[in-house]
Design an enzyme around this catalytic site. Sequence first.
Site, PDB file in Angstrom:
ATOM      1  N   ASP A  26     -49.748  94.569  44.004  1.00 43.14           N
ATOM      2  CA  ASP A  26     -48.931  94.655  44.974  1.00 43.14           C
ATOM      3  C   ASP A  26     -47.956  94.310  45.209  1.00 43.14           C
ATOM      4  O   ASP A  26     -47.535  93.563  43.883  1.00 43.14           O
ATOM      5  CB  ASP A  26     -49.886  93.903  45.959  1.00 43.14           C
ATOM      6  CG  ASP A  26     -49.435  94.166  47.262  1.00 43.14           C
ATOM      7  OD1 ASP A  26     -48.473  94.711  48.434  1.00 43.14           O
ATOM      8  OD2 ASP A  26     -51.122  94.083  48.220  1.00 43.14           O
ATOM      9  N   ASP A  44     -48.517  99.684  55.330  1.00 44.02           N
ATOM     10  CA  ASP A  44     -49.949 100.261  55.251  1.00 44.02           C
ATOM     11  C   ASP A  44     -50.289 100.718  56.429  1.00 44.02           C
ATOM     12  O   ASP A  44     -49.857 100.264  57.439  1.00 44.02           O
ATOM     13  CB  ASP A  44     -50.849  97.896  55.713  1.00 44.02           C
ATOM     14  CG  ASP A  44     -50.830  97.816  54.881  1.00 44.02           C
ATOM     15  OD1 ASP A  44     -50.096  97.575  53.298  1.00 44.02           O
ATOM     16  OD2 ASP A  44     -51.102  95.977  54.380  1.00 44.02           O
TER      17      ASP A  44
HETATM   18  C1  GAL Z   1     -50.673  95.129  51.216  1.00 39.98           C
HETATM   19  C2  GAL Z   1     -51.439  95.623  50.486  1.00 39.98           C
HETATM   20  C3  GAL Z   1     -52.604  96.015  51.236  1.00 39.98           C
HETATM   21  C4  GAL Z   1     -53.803  95.347  51.255  1.00 39.98           C
HETATM   22  C5  GAL Z   1     -53.403  93.749  51.404  1.00 39.98           C
HETATM   23  C6  GAL Z   1     -53.943  92.284  51.054  1.00 39.98           C
HETATM   24  O1  GAL Z   1     -49.767  94.343  50.987  1.00 39.98           O
HETATM   25  O2  GAL Z   1     -50.803  96.987  51.596  1.00 39.98           O
HETATM   26  O3  GAL Z   1     -53.937  97.416  50.660  1.00 39.98           O
HETATM   27  O4  GAL Z   1     -53.755  94.874  49.683  1.00 39.98           O
HETATM   28  O5  GAL Z   1     -52.098  93.907  50.624  1.00 39.98           O
HETATM   29  O6  GAL Z   1     -52.984  91.143  50.636  1.00 39.98           O
END
Ligand code: GAL
Length: 397
Positions: A151, A206
Amino acid sequence: MSGKIGISGALFLFLCLSELFGQKFDSIAMTPPMGWNGWNSFKCRINETVIREVANAMVTNGMMDAGYSYLVIDDCWQTGRDVNGTILADPVRFPSGMKILGDYIHSRGLKFGIYSDAGNSTCRGRPGSRGHELRDAMTYATWGVDYLKYDWCSHGTLDAESSYRLMRDALYKAGRPVVYSICEWGKNEPWQWGKDIGHLWRTTPDIINCFDCRNIWGGMGVLQIIDRMADLGSFAGPGHWNDADMLQVGNGNLTPAEERLHFSMWAMFSSPLIAGNDIRNMSEETLSILTNREVIAIDQDRLGISATRWLKSGDLEIWFKPLDRGEFAFCLINRGSRTITINQNLKTTISNHYTIDDSYVVRDLWKHKIIGNTSEILKGYLCPHDVLLISLTARVY
Ligand code: GAL
């Protein structure tokens, strides 16, 4: 002395250079990865019992047989680091430890995925991998990790490409083949630089559990993601995929038609198919969508060519995807709230390259039946937010 170094010399040089610079693991993810990730339905409410139950469900409910293999644990599994800097799993939620959990996942015939972040901390404030890349990669290798979602929270002034390259090199050095999923939400156009770094890259912020909406963090519904994916197809292919994000099928907010449309279009884009619902408890209808093998075959087609929007007329869109062995898929979607009448001649030449004559059988991949051939006009109705996904295969006379 001759200036030639010979084959063994060249090989030695190549090995030294790749040791120095690293590379990505080749020949994995030659078709889009398929699996499960709990984030869309569980967020941080995961623990080893849930993961074991999900693994069992994937095996017994037919998902594994349909092609789902990666079981990915998203954010919140980690709590800190020990005195040596080794990452520690949450001892309350994962008391058996990750190695034992990974062994269990493998014993069920599945593959083990995990999550970290290129910055100092993850999006939920857990330790990120910044400054610990090699140590983390080596730890994952000892746990038997097969997939890393990486991430982009708390990245500060870091450069995305070099940060992702750093972890790629660390994974390579650790020596265990890992599918490497770049998750920086499309911010730095990873489709431009991700091919030699990762096996898939997110193209958007997301996904939200809605058909047609956005949120203030840039989150997108199904239609918004489809529009984002529209121009990115040429960047993807076997071993390097545009990731339209995890599925919302079965998460309770989309109608069955919207879920079919969502799943169909992810397949048309050859996006990874990562189920994001609680697969321990799902309806027969959800399971039948997730395991529709005819649709999965479109996603997993060997050529990995992403769909292009061939026609748009008001709320009707027709997407086109060339398949292996001279076959094709068309996906007709109704974005609007009124029923659309379909009256479409499919005989055509697309991109000066693909000629569709009257020699194809037309098959409805949701109804699982042949509905005509290309010598006829395709006729019918498309209800609001519904989809007609068809394949064109050679007619046998
Ligand atoms: C976001 C990511 C999500 C999930 C989340 C967890 O940045 O896009 O899919 O992994 O973090 O905190």
